[in-house]
Write an enzyme that holds these catalytic residues in place. Structure first.
Site, PDB file in Angstrom:
ATOM      1  N   ASN A 118       7.956 -41.897 -27.512  1.00  0.00           N
ATOM      2  CA  ASN A 118       6.760 -40.905 -27.761  1.00  0.00           C
ATOM      3  C   ASN A 118       5.486 -41.733 -28.216  1.00  0.00           C
ATOM      4  OD1 ASN A 118       9.033 -39.222 -27.438  1.00  0.00           O
ATOM      5  ND2 ASN A 118       9.460 -39.187 -29.546  1.00  0.00           N
ATOM      6  N   VAL A 119       4.458 -41.048 -27.927  1.00  0.00           N
ATOM      7  CA  VAL A 119       3.150 -41.547 -28.327  1.00  0.00           C
ATOM      8  C   VAL A 119       2.530 -40.917 -29.604  1.00  0.00           C
ATOM      9  CG1 VAL A 119       2.653 -42.357 -25.887  1.00  0.00           C
ATOM     10  CG2 VAL A 119       1.878 -40.277 -26.590  1.00  0.00           C
ATOM     11  N   ASP A 120       3.371 -39.981 -30.167  1.00  0.00           N
ATOM     12  CA  ASP A 120       2.815 -39.050 -31.105  1.00  0.00           C
ATOM     13  C   ASP A 120       2.699 -39.652 -32.707  1.00  0.00           C
ATOM     14  OD1 ASP A 120       5.556 -39.265 -32.110  1.00  0.00           O
ATOM     15  OD2 ASP A 120       5.842 -37.402 -30.687  1.00  0.00           O
ATOM     16  N   HIS A 124       5.761 -46.848 -25.465  1.00  0.00           N
ATOM     17  CA  HIS A 124       4.676 -46.617 -24.511  1.00  0.00           C
ATOM     18  C   HIS A 124       3.346 -46.544 -24.915  1.00  0.00           C
ATOM     19  CE1 HIS A 124       8.260 -44.574 -22.178  1.00  0.00           C
ATOM     20  NE2 HIS A 124       8.175 -45.774 -21.891  1.00  0.00           N
ATOM     21  N   CYS A 165     -10.387 -50.162 -22.661  1.00  0.00           N
ATOM     22  CA  CYS A 165     -11.046 -50.284 -21.526  1.00  0.00           C
ATOM     23  C   CYS A 165     -10.400 -51.146 -20.365  1.00  0.00           C
ATOM     24  CB  CYS A 165     -12.248 -51.022 -21.834  1.00  0.00           C
ATOM     25  SG  CYS A 165     -13.212 -51.273 -20.200  1.00  0.00           S
ATOM     26  N   ASN A 222      21.330 -35.260 -27.927  1.00  0.00           N
ATOM     27  CA  ASN A 222      20.347 -34.853 -26.895  1.00  0.00           C
ATOM     28  C   ASN A 222      20.761 -33.510 -26.217  1.00  0.00           C
ATOM     29  OD1 ASN A 222      17.901 -35.388 -25.405  1.00  0.00           O
ATOM     30  ND2 ASN A 222      19.271 -34.861 -23.835  1.00  0.00           N
TER      31      ASN A 222
END
Length: 292
Positions: free
Chosen positions: A97-99, A114, A122, A242
């Protein structure tokens, strides 16, 4: 709620944890692949770099969506993992997750496999900046855009901080303030590879643990599935929590088809080693109740 086989498998072991989007659904961030998830087509790196219209639409939507993610709070499952780490049960978390919710919850050893939504890079010169800094630049280039869109509570937000906004044709994209190059969230998109040093850190975490627990991942993407394969190949027990089937079910010693928050709160209750045990468990039970 009981899961004696899960507790028995992890009892007395140092546990590395791999988490996916299902970990954050109780915090209001949707899952791409859960059984109740709507059809979704996550952005690829090729789309982002090759199509200026696509990129314009992405930044317009992200300009709103990242704020929702920034305001999102950890749920009972995140807090349970943080407490299990504090107790010496969990050795660390590898998250797809990127949260940043694991870090917000207090977990100290977190590998953001991730990347995260909170930083921008950039693609030309490698310059990085906080996503909040870019937000100020985008607001200056697009005055009133955020106010004219639907209120945050009504915006559908995806796991990569994208938001559904209809009219993006007038949105002005901002380039790198240092070199004028193309800016991109510091997130590994579909079609990109996870940086080698980050993968090596994750393998090291798995190797240093006695077991691997997967929470909220279908393991469809190889970047996460490889750690399950590695753990199984080296004889480490694997447990999976899950909703629905996962790619790693055949390699799991225990599979629990349930939500992450209640099952991880259960582990915080049942596994030994927690300091101030009764106080901590009470917090998670109240948190789980509030998140329902």
């Amino acid at each position: 709620m009981e899961a004696p086989e899960l507790v028995a498998l992890l009892q007395g072991r140092r546990v590395a944890v791999l988490t996916g989007a299902g970990m954050s659904t109780d915090s209001g961030i949707p899952d791409y692949r859960g059984p109740d998830s709507p059809p979704s087509n996550p952005m690829t790196i090729r789309q982002f770099t090759s199509d200026p219209v696509f990129r314009q639409r992405y930044w317009a939507r992200n300009h709103l969506g990242w704020r929702h993610m920034d305001q999102t709070q950890p749920n009972a499952g995140h807090r349970a993992l943080a407490a299990l780490e504090h107790a010496g049960v969990v050795s660390g978390v590898i998250t797809q997750n990127v949260d940043l919710l694991h870090s917000k919850a207090g977990s100290k050893v977190v590998i953001d496999l991730h990347g995260t939504y909170a930083r921008v890079i950039c693609l030309e010169c490698g310059h990085t900046m906080a996503r909040a800094t870019l937000a100020e630049l985008l607001e200056q280039a697009n005055p009133g855009f955020a106010d004219g869109a639907t209120q945050l509570g009504g915006i559908a937000v995806a796991p990569d901080a994208d938001a559904v906004v209809a009219d993006t044709a007038s949105f002005q994209v901002v380039d790198c303030p240092r070199c004028g190059g193309m800016l991109k969230p510091d997130i590994v998109y579909f079609g990109e590879s996870v940086p080698k040093e980050r993968v090596a850190q994750a393998f090291s975490l798995v190797d240093g643990a006695d077991a691997l627990l997967v929470a909220g991942s279908s393991l469809t993407v190889y970047s996460g599935y490889r750690f399950v394969r590695h753990a199984a190949a080296t004889g480490k027990p694997v447990a999976i929590i899950n909703r629905g089937r996962t790619r790693g079910d055949d390699l799991a010693d225990v599979k629990i088809d349930n939500g992450c928050s209640p099952m991880l709160a259960l582990l915080a209750d049942e596994l030994p080693g927690l300091s101030d045990r009764d106080q901590i468990v009470g917090v998670y039970r109240r948190s789980a109740h509030l998140s329902r």
